[in-house]
Write a protein that holds these residues in place. Structure first.
Motif, PDB file in Angstrom:
ATOM      1  N   ARG A  12      49.451  44.726  34.143  1.00 59.57           N
ATOM      2  CA  ARG A  12      50.297  44.744  32.961  1.00 59.57           C
ATOM      3  C   ARG A  12      51.560  43.927  33.209  1.00 59.57           C
ATOM      4  N   PHE A  13      52.018  43.264  32.166  1.00 59.15           N
ATOM      5  CA  PHE A  13      53.327  42.611  32.167  1.00 59.15           C
ATOM      6  C   PHE A  13      54.112  43.211  31.004  1.00 59.15           C
ATOM      7  N   GLY A  14      54.945  44.198  31.324  1.00 61.55           N
ATOM      8  CA  GLY A  14      55.627  44.925  30.258  1.00 61.55           C
ATOM      9  C   GLY A  14      54.615  45.693  29.440  1.00 61.55           C
ATOM     10  N   THR A  15      54.608  45.436  28.135  1.00 58.65           N
ATOM     11  CA  THR A  15      53.670  46.132  27.249  1.00 58.65           C
ATOM     12  C   THR A  15      52.346  45.384  27.104  1.00 58.65           C
ATOM     13  N   VAL A  16      52.250  44.207  27.698  1.00 59.75           N
ATOM     14  CA  VAL A  16      51.036  43.396  27.584  1.00 59.75           C
ATOM     15  C   VAL A  16      50.075  43.730  28.728  1.00 59.75           C
ATOM     16  N   VAL A  17      48.851  44.074  28.378  1.00 58.50           N
ATOM     17  CA  VAL A  17      47.812  44.322  29.378  1.00 58.50           C
ATOM     18  C   VAL A  17      47.039  43.018  29.556  1.00 58.50           C
ATOM     19  N   ALA A  18      47.353  42.276  30.610  1.00 60.61           N
ATOM     20  CA  ALA A  18      46.740  40.961  30.824  1.00 60.61           C
ATOM     21  C   ALA A  18      45.324  41.073  31.359  1.00 60.61           C
ATOM     22  N   VAL A  19      45.093  42.076  32.212  1.00 63.50           N
ATOM     23  CA  VAL A  19      43.762  42.346  32.752  1.00 63.50           C
ATOM     24  C   VAL A  19      43.516  43.833  32.594  1.00 63.50           C
ATOM     25  N   ASP A  20      42.401  44.186  31.945  1.00 58.86           N
ATOM     26  CA  ASP A  20      42.192  45.564  31.496  1.00 58.86           C
ATOM     27  C   ASP A  20      40.896  46.136  32.067  1.00 58.86           C
ATOM     28  N   ASP A  21      41.014  46.852  33.211  1.00 56.78           N
ATOM     29  CA  ASP A  21      39.886  47.585  33.797  1.00 56.78           C
ATOM     30  C   ASP A  21      38.689  46.667  34.061  1.00 56.78           C
ATOM     31  N   VAL A  22      38.934  45.556  34.749  1.00 55.63           N
ATOM     32  CA  VAL A  22      37.918  44.532  34.995  1.00 55.63           C
ATOM     33  C   VAL A  22      37.128  44.845  36.261  1.00 55.63           C
ATOM     34  N   SER A  23      35.795  44.743  36.166  1.00 60.30           N
ATOM     35  CA  SER A  23      34.913  44.938  37.316  1.00 60.30           C
ATOM     36  C   SER A  23      33.833  43.860  37.322  1.00 60.30           C
ATOM     37  N   PHE A  24      33.529  43.340  38.496  1.00 59.99           N
ATOM     38  CA  PHE A  24      32.405  42.421  38.664  1.00 59.99           C
ATOM     39  C   PHE A  24      32.128  42.270  40.154  1.00 59.99           C
ATOM     40  N   THR A  25      30.946  41.768  40.494  1.00 59.83           N
ATOM     41  CA  THR A  25      30.580  41.495  41.877  1.00 59.83           C
ATOM     42  C   THR A  25      30.097  40.060  41.998  1.00 59.83           C
ATOM     43  N   ILE A  26      30.357  39.463  43.169  1.00 61.18           N
ATOM     44  CA  ILE A  26      29.941  38.087  43.430  1.00 61.18           C
ATOM     45  C   ILE A  26      29.094  38.083  44.702  1.00 61.18           C
ATOM     46  N   PRO A  27      27.793  37.815  44.590  1.00 61.24           N
ATOM     47  CA  PRO A  27      26.946  37.756  45.792  1.00 61.24           C
ATOM     48  C   PRO A  27      27.304  36.552  46.663  1.00 61.24           C
ATOM     49  N   GLU A  28      26.846  36.581  47.889  1.00 65.58           N
ATOM     50  CA  GLU A  28      27.023  35.451  48.791  1.00 65.58           C
ATOM     51  C   GLU A  28      26.247  34.236  48.262  1.00 65.58           C
ATOM     52  N   GLY A  29      26.817  33.063  48.449  1.00 65.10           N
ATOM     53  CA  GLY A  29      26.091  31.820  48.213  1.00 65.10           C
ATOM     54  C   GLY A  29      25.818  31.472  46.769  1.00 65.10           C
ATOM     55  N   VAL A  30      26.626  31.967  45.837  1.00 60.90           N
ATOM     56  CA  VAL A  30      26.409  31.658  44.419  1.00 60.90           C
ATOM     57  C   VAL A  30      27.655  31.015  43.820  1.00 60.90           C
ATOM     58  N   ILE A  31      27.462  30.353  42.695  1.00 63.93           N
ATOM     59  CA  ILE A  31      28.585  29.910  41.875  1.00 63.93           C
ATOM     60  C   ILE A  31      28.754  30.935  40.763  1.00 63.93           C
ATOM     61  N   PHE A  32      29.919  31.555  40.742  1.00 68.24           N
ATOM     62  CA  PHE A  32      30.219  32.625  39.795  1.00 68.24           C
ATOM     63  C   PHE A  32      31.139  32.061  38.713  1.00 68.24           C
ATOM     64  N   GLY A  33      30.643  32.006  37.501  1.00 68.42           N
ATOM     65  CA  GLY A  33      31.423  31.484  36.394  1.00 68.42           C
ATOM     66  C   GLY A  33      32.333  32.536  35.805  1.00 68.42           C
ATOM     67  N   MET A  34      33.637  32.316  35.899  1.00 69.24           N
ATOM     68  CA  MET A  34      34.624  33.188  35.268  1.00 69.24           C
ATOM     69  C   MET A  34      35.006  32.488  33.966  1.00 69.24           C
ATOM     70  N   LEU A  35      34.437  32.955  32.850  1.00 70.83           N
ATOM     71  CA  LEU A  35      34.469  32.214  31.604  1.00 70.83           C
ATOM     72  C   LEU A  35      35.359  32.890  30.570  1.00 70.83           C
ATOM     73  N   GLY A  36      35.929  32.080  29.688  1.00 72.38           N
ATOM     74  CA  GLY A  36      36.742  32.621  28.609  1.00 72.38           C
ATOM     75  C   GLY A  36      37.782  31.628  28.154  1.00 72.38           C
ATOM     76  N   ARG A  37      38.375  31.926  27.015  1.00 69.68           N
ATOM     77  CA  ARG A  37      39.416  31.062  26.461  1.00 69.68           C
ATOM     78  C   ARG A  37      40.654  31.094  27.340  1.00 69.68           C
ATOM     79  N   ASN A  38      41.518  30.108  27.143  1.00 66.46           N
ATOM     80  CA  ASN A  38      42.818  30.149  27.802  1.00 66.46           C
ATOM     81  C   ASN A  38      43.544  31.426  27.387  1.00 66.46           C
ATOM     82  N   GLY A  39      44.098  32.144  28.353  1.00 66.19           N
ATOM     83  CA  GLY A  39      44.786  33.393  28.053  1.00 66.19           C
ATOM     84  C   GLY A  39      43.894  34.614  28.048  1.00 66.19           C
ATOM     85  N   ALA A  40      42.635  34.451  28.484  1.00 60.76           N
ATOM     86  CA  ALA A  40      41.701  35.575  28.450  1.00 60.76           C
ATOM     87  C   ALA A  40      41.871  36.525  29.627  1.00 60.76           C
TER      88      ALA A  40
END
Length: 303
Positions: A12-40
């Motif tokens: 959180r930055f003040g009242t803004v929740v920039a990242v909200d309860d995010v979970s993910f896993t990245i296996p070894e040896g892969v390209i993991f795409g973190m996708l979304g609009r600017n500001g996501a």
């Protein structure tokens, strides 16, 4: 085994929740795409991985252990906002940054020169970074990211500002790194590149992860009622057909969502009967771009 495990990450930055309860896993040896609009929330998440921001909640584990100095020593990080010392000379910059990661001597200098040659910058070793074009500065930043042979690589919008030739060169090197067994985060809002390069993805929107998994799994989940069409002619008649739910038209390419799976044959017959020249007709296929639009509701410039 997973290279990285992120669980319930929040910032959180003040009242803004920039990242909200995010979970993910990245296996070894892969390209993991973190996708979304600017500001996501992609860059904020990456900055928490790198300990630039402290999370308000959640855990980050690298190969089973909480991230710490070991992770930062073994990671190569290309930030979204580039940060080279522009007064330093090109080769000195690369050798200095490699030394900060514990690499020095003749071998790392030879490796730096090999990369500079590949990027057609071997004649600019004594130039100051500020004397290079923006694109060439980005090449230096990219080389510095991978010169120390990191196990884990984070690339935040690596293609920003590059021309097609250099995008292709970056892409080739990224794929080579994957072939060496590196785990790579590829953060981008450009779905075309993500679709071609990524094995796993997470789609960010307003600080949340809307979906994640292997690219094949995600596409299969959304493709059962979709047709990808490359064509010439007019497809305006489709808007009045009861078996068509939605058409995302981009000129000579479109994604068509059907009411029922069996409607694909009816669609093909109608296209032919209306004089549409069909160059490609893929039933049960869908692009990442169309998945992104369907999940975020983005329209126009927001997409």
């Amino acid at each position: 085994m997973n290279a990285l495990e992120v669980a319930n990450l929040t910032k959180r930055f003040g009242t803004v929740v920039a990242v909200d309860d995010v979970s993910f896993t990245i296996p070894e040896g892969v390209i993991f795409g973190m996708l979304g609009r600017n500001g996501a929330g992609k860059t904020t998440t990456i900055r928490m991985l790198m300990n630039i921001y402290q999370p308000d909640a959640g855990t980050i584990k690298f190969r089973g252990n909480r991230v710490g100095q070991e992770f930062r020593d073994r990671v190569g990080y290309l930030p979204e906002e580039r940060g080279l010392n522009t007064k330093m000379r090109v080769l000195d910059t690369l050798l200095y940054l490699a030394e900060l990661k514990g690499k020095q001597g003749a071998a790392v200098k030879a490796k730096a020169m090999a990369f500079l040659t590949r990027f057609e910058l071997d004649t600019r070793t004594r130039s100051k970074v500020q004397e290079l074009s923006k694109g060439n500065q980005q090449k230096i930043q990219f080389i510095s990211t991978i010169l120390h042979d990191p196990d884990f690589i984070i690339l935040d919008e690596p293609f920003s500002g590059l021309d097609p030739v250099n995008i292709n060169l970056f892409k080739d090197i990224i794929m080579e790194l994957k072939g060496q067994g590196k785990a790579i985060i590829f953060s981008t809002h450009l779905m075309e590149f993500a679709e071609k390069m990524c094995d796993h993805i997470a789609l960010f929107h307003h600080g949340k992860v809307l979906l994640s998994g292997t690219l094949a799994e995600v596409k299969q989940r959304f493709s059962t009622l979709n047709v990808v069409l490359h064509y010439e002619g007019s497809i305006g008649f489709l808007s009045g057909q009861p078996y068509v739910r939605k058409v995302q038209d981009y000129g000579n390419y479109c994604g068509i969502t059907l009411a029922e799976r069996s409607d694909s044959q009816r669609l093909l017959l109608d296209l032919v009967s209306h004089g549409v020249e069909v160059h490609k007709f893929d039933a049960n296929d869908i692009s990442l771009h169309d998945i992104f639009l369907s999940q975020t509701g983005a329209k126009g410039e927001d997409a």
